[in-house]
Design an enzyme around this catalytic site. Structure first.
Site, PDB file in Angstrom:
ATOM      1  N   HIS A   1       6.511  67.584  63.443  1.00 40.61           N
ATOM      2  CA  HIS A   1       7.218  67.227  62.217  1.00 40.61           C
ATOM      3  C   HIS A   1       7.931  68.428  61.607  1.00 40.61           C
ATOM      4  O   HIS A   1       7.549  69.576  61.838  1.00 40.61           O
ATOM      5  CB  HIS A   1       6.245  66.622  61.221  1.00 40.61           C
ATOM      6  CG  HIS A   1       5.768  65.262  61.618  1.00 40.61           C
ATOM      7  ND1 HIS A   1       4.875  64.544  60.867  1.00 40.61           N
ATOM      8  CD2 HIS A   1       6.069  64.475  62.685  1.00 40.61           C
ATOM      9  CE1 HIS A   1       4.642  63.380  61.446  1.00 40.61           C
ATOM     10  NE2 HIS A   1       5.348  63.316  62.566  1.00 40.61           N
TER      11      HIS A   1
ATOM     12  N   GLU B   1       7.983  69.606  58.579  1.00 46.09           N
ATOM     13  CA  GLU B   1       7.158  70.441  57.711  1.00 46.09           C
ATOM     14  C   GLU B   1       6.325  71.417  58.534  1.00 46.09           C
ATOM     15  O   GLU B   1       6.240  72.604  58.222  1.00 46.09           O
ATOM     16  CB  GLU B   1       6.190  69.587  56.876  1.00 46.09           C
ATOM     17  CG  GLU B   1       6.822  68.471  56.100  1.00 46.09           C
ATOM     18  CD  GLU B   1       6.825  67.145  56.859  1.00 46.09           C
ATOM     19  OE1 GLU B   1       7.417  67.067  57.963  1.00 46.09           O
ATOM     20  OE2 GLU B   1       6.270  66.174  56.335  1.00 46.09           O
TER      21      GLU B   1
ATOM     22  N   CYS C   1       3.188  63.376  56.113  1.00 45.82           N
ATOM     23  CA  CYS C   1       2.068  62.596  56.645  1.00 45.82           C
ATOM     24  C   CYS C   1       0.771  63.361  56.381  1.00 45.82           C
ATOM     25  O   CYS C   1       0.785  64.516  55.953  1.00 45.82           O
ATOM     26  CB  CYS C   1       2.260  62.350  58.144  1.00 45.82           C
ATOM     27  SG  CYS C   1       1.984  63.823  59.168  1.00 45.82           S
TER      28      CYS C   1
ATOM     29  N   CYS D   1       0.495  66.770  58.352  1.00 48.80           N
ATOM     30  CA  CYS D   1       1.288  67.843  57.739  1.00 48.80           C
ATOM     31  C   CYS D   1       0.696  68.261  56.401  1.00 48.80           C
ATOM     32  O   CYS D   1       0.729  69.442  56.044  1.00 48.80           O
ATOM     33  CB  CYS D   1       2.743  67.408  57.589  1.00 48.80           C
ATOM     34  SG  CYS D   1       3.615  67.313  59.173  1.00 48.80           S
TER      35      CYS D   1
END
Length: 162
Positions: free
Chosen positions: A80, A82, A106, A109
């Site tokens: 992801h 992040e 999520c 993360c």
């Protein structure tokens, strides 16, 4: 002497713009997430977008969302935005930093955000707000004292000719 400009963009516009622009680097055909980590004194520390890990070819790993076998979907492989922004940082501690991200993080993360010391999350979209993953993220952020707020668009349009 001339007066200074008054129509310059705000810090939030600037950093969210960098996050949005970073997301355009993603090869994901469905979701392009960009992230920008910023110090307490408004210096960009790192950026990231969702994509395959270094050494894992964007052409050889799957990008599809749905598959009978999760092994054949992107979810086992793509990192992801992040997390990539956190992992891309090479300067030491992210304690007290802010994260601008185009999609609310999520739960996986969220763990990384909390552990590295990011204290504020500014997000553009919360389209998965009702999912268990995002509910868990919010629960962890609340418990850890991470401030979260949704970016409020000013309605300003910025066009880039590249």
């Amino acid at each position: 002497m001339s007066e200074k400009r008054t129509d310059y963009i705000t810090w939030d516009e600037y950093f969210m713009g960098v996050a949005v622009l970073s997301g355009y680097r993603s090869k994901d055909p469905n979701t392009q997430v960009g992230a920008c980590i910023v110090s307490a004194d408004n210096k960009i520390l790192s950026m990231g977008y969702n994509g395959m890990p270094i050494g894992c070819s964007d052409d050889e790993f799957p990008w599809n969302r749905d598959s009978e076998d999760p092994y054949d979907s992107k979810y086992f492989y793509a990192a992801h935005g992040e997390l990539n922004a956190i992992l891309n940082y090479r300067g030491g501690s992210l304690e007290g930093a802010k994260l601008y991200v185009t999609l609310f993080p999520c739960n996986e993360c969220a763990k990384a955000i909390i552990q590295c010391g990011i204290r504020t999350v500014i997000y553009l979209s919360d389209k998965y707000a009702g999912t268990s993953s995002v509910r868990a993220s919010r629960r962890m952020f609340d418990a850890a004292g991470v401030r979260c707020y949704q970016y409020r668009s000013s309605g300003r349009t910025i066009s880039l000719d590249l």
